[in-house]
Design an enzyme around this catalytic site. Sequence first.
Site, mmCIF file in Angstrom:
data_model
loop_
_atom_site.group_PDB
_atom_site.id
_atom_site.type_symbol
_atom_site.label_atom_id
_atom_site.label_comp_id
_atom_site.label_asym_id
_atom_site.label_seq_id
_atom_site.Cartn_x
_atom_site.Cartn_y
_atom_site.Cartn_z
ATOM 1 N N ARG A 156 0.851 -1.187 0.000
ATOM 2 C CA ARG A 156 0.000 0.000 0.000
ATOM 3 C C ARG A 156 0.892 1.244 0.000
ATOM 4 O O ARG A 156 1.971 1.245 0.609
ATOM 5 C CB ARG A 156 -0.879 0.059 1.252
ATOM 6 N N HIS B 218 -1.130 0.883 -9.495
ATOM 7 C CA HIS B 218 -1.837 -0.036 -8.594
ATOM 8 C C HIS B 218 -2.422 -1.196 -9.419
ATOM 9 O O HIS B 218 -3.626 -1.474 -9.363
ATOM 10 C CB HIS B 218 -2.942 0.681 -7.805
HETATM 11 P P1 NDP Z 1 -1.988 -11.406 4.637
HETATM 12 O O1 NDP Z 1 -2.885 -10.870 5.686
HETATM 13 O O2 NDP Z 1 -2.139 -12.824 4.210
HETATM 14 O O3 NDP Z 1 -0.463 -11.214 5.075
HETATM 15 C C1 NDP Z 1 -0.001 -10.061 5.693
HETATM 16 C C2 NDP Z 1 1.412 -10.285 6.159
HETATM 17 O O4 NDP Z 1 1.915 -9.067 6.709
HETATM 18 C C3 NDP Z 1 1.506 -11.351 7.258
HETATM 19 O O5 NDP Z 1 2.664 -12.129 7.102
HETATM 20 C C4 NDP Z 1 1.608 -10.513 8.524
HETATM 21 O O6 NDP Z 1 2.301 -11.126 9.601
HETATM 22 C C5 NDP Z 1 2.431 -9.341 8.011
HETATM 23 N N1 NDP Z 1 2.260 -8.192 8.889
HETATM 24 C C6 NDP Z 1 1.142 -7.506 9.195
HETATM 25 N N2 NDP Z 1 1.391 -6.537 10.087
HETATM 26 C C7 NDP Z 1 2.704 -6.619 10.369
HETATM 27 C C8 NDP Z 1 3.552 -5.906 11.233
HETATM 28 N N3 NDP Z 1 3.113 -4.921 12.010
HETATM 29 N N4 NDP Z 1 4.860 -6.271 11.281
HETATM 30 C C9 NDP Z 1 5.318 -7.283 10.515
HETATM 31 N N5 NDP Z 1 4.558 -7.995 9.665
HETATM 32 C C10 NDP Z 1 3.263 -7.670 9.601
HETATM 33 O O7 NDP Z 1 -2.143 -10.432 3.398
HETATM 34 P P2 NDP Z 1 -1.870 -10.743 1.849
HETATM 35 O O8 NDP Z 1 -0.553 -11.369 1.722
HETATM 36 O O9 NDP Z 1 -3.039 -11.429 1.249
HETATM 37 O O10 NDP Z 1 -1.867 -9.248 1.258
HETATM 38 C C11 NDP Z 1 -0.934 -8.294 1.707
HETATM 39 C C12 NDP Z 1 -1.299 -6.914 1.189
HETATM 40 O O11 NDP Z 1 -1.025 -6.799 -0.198
HETATM 41 C C13 NDP Z 1 -2.784 -6.524 1.275
HETATM 42 O O12 NDP Z 1 -3.146 -6.145 2.593
HETATM 43 C C14 NDP Z 1 -2.841 -5.363 0.311
HETATM 44 O O13 NDP Z 1 -2.550 -4.156 0.978
HETATM 45 C C15 NDP Z 1 -1.735 -5.663 -0.686
HETATM 46 N N6 NDP Z 1 -2.248 -5.967 -2.029
HETATM 47 C C16 NDP Z 1 -1.903 -5.137 -3.062
HETATM 48 C C17 NDP Z 1 -2.338 -5.404 -4.329
HETATM 49 C C18 NDP Z 1 -1.899 -4.571 -5.485
HETATM 50 O O14 NDP Z 1 -2.433 -4.745 -6.592
HETATM 51 N N7 NDP Z 1 -0.943 -3.691 -5.320
HETATM 52 C C19 NDP Z 1 -3.220 -6.549 -4.616
HETATM 53 C C20 NDP Z 1 -3.496 -7.360 -3.462
HETATM 54 C C21 NDP Z 1 -3.038 -7.053 -2.212
HETATM 55 P P3 NDP Z 1 1.734 -12.473 10.275
HETATM 56 O O15 NDP Z 1 1.958 -13.554 9.241
HETATM 57 O O16 NDP Z 1 2.587 -12.646 11.461
HETATM 58 O O17 NDP Z 1 0.288 -12.233 10.569
HETATM 59 C C1 OXD Z 2 -6.101 -5.519 -3.108
HETATM 60 C C2 OXD Z 2 -5.661 -4.535 -4.109
HETATM 61 O O1 OXD Z 2 -6.047 -5.237 -1.916
HETATM 62 O O2 OXD Z 2 -5.925 -4.738 -5.311
HETATM 63 O O3 OXD Z 2 -6.520 -6.614 -3.518
HETATM 64 O O4 OXD Z 2 -5.024 -3.550 -3.754
#
Ligand code: NDP
Ligand code: OXD
Length: 313
Positions: free
Chosen positions: A228, A276
């Site tokens: 993000r 994005h």
């Molecule tokens: P998940 O919820 O599966 O994974 C999030 C990861 O981030 C987990 O490993 C989590 O740790 C870690 N995390 C969260 N908070 C912290 C913190 N404070 N410190 C360290 N690690 C942290 O999410 P996804 O993998 O499915 O997606 C991740 C992000 O990708 C989405 O939230 C979205 O913002 C972004 N995204 C962007 C897209 C784009 O087109 N640019 C498309 C899709 C998603 P833990 O495993 O310990 O819980």
């Molecule tokens: C998502 C994105 O969160 O597209 O899936 O950003």
Amino acid sequence: MTILLSVTGFDPMRWRAALEAADGDRDIVLEPARSDDPAIEYAVVWKQPPGLLENLPNLKAVFSLGAGVDHIFADRGLPDVPVVRIVAEDLTSRMSEYVVWRVLDHFRRGRAYRAQQVQTIWHERMQPAAREITVGIMGLGELGQDAARKLRVLGFQVAGWSRTEKAIDGIDTHAGQDGLDGFLAASDILVVLLPLTAETRGIIDAGLLSRLKRQTPLGGPVLINAGRGGLQNEAAILDALEQETLMEASLDVFNVEPLPSDHPLWRHPRVFITPHAAAVSDPDALAPAVMRQIAAHERGEPLRGVVDRAAGY
Ligand code: NDP
Ligand code: OXD
């Protein structure tokens, strides 16, 4: 029972058609008949207008049309119902394609060779082996773990950082604030796949960038952010690029989207920008799962992909 579909930024009609194609027996509305419409039991949203869901008395769950849910939690009037996010192979594969593409382009000197081609310069650059490069992935969730596996197949060393401890075969895992320095110091290419939460907002700042590995086979560290925009301090990224403490960056997400046309990131020669678009939500691939979840919930089955409200992801 009615499903409210509220979409900003994507085409609502494509989503409506895909949801209807997945289950034609449902009443899907784009606008509630009234702000307290009792017929609405589920909301399917992407960046819904603030307050839209606040007074719906029979709302049972809110579905995000993406993996991220920060756009839902940004609404102060969000009622206390489960919030469900997309976890789907289609979306995950698209993100891994983006990550692998950007890692390979930086690693194989894409920018330098494109510039050489413009000047018709035939000059072979020093090329390290994949095994000499560590890709550090911030966020080892659905997306981070899949990207990590695919990068391993290509021969890269992979490190990962998450909030809670993890043990993943072949990945050098680090967790929490205590694990961050070691993780950053190991990373030649930093890939950010974190959610935007109160804890992660602004995490990619000058301090973090200064802790990345300095001496790398690529001449300096590389940043790839597809998580993000709110995770990154864009002025700090520009400063680090100017000081060459950051060599190159690929950015898919920004604090303000669309990125304003006068933003200096657009014109920086060592920055690669996508709008994005790293992993788009494809209505045809994702709508059936949303409709199946709603049907399952009505049968009393638990929802999958419910986010932890306190953690914000
Ligand atoms: P998940 O919820 O599966 O994974 C999030 C990861 O981030 C987990 O490993 C989590 O740790 C870690 N995390 C969260 N908070 C912290 C913190 N404070 N410190 C360290 N690690 C942290 O999410 P996804 O993998 O499915 O997606 C991740 C992000 O990708 C989405 O939230 C979205 O913002 C972004 N995204 C962007 C897209 C784009 O087109 N640019 C498309 C899709 C998603 P833990 O495993 O310990 O819980
Ligand atoms: C998502 C994105 O969160 O597209 O899936 O950003």
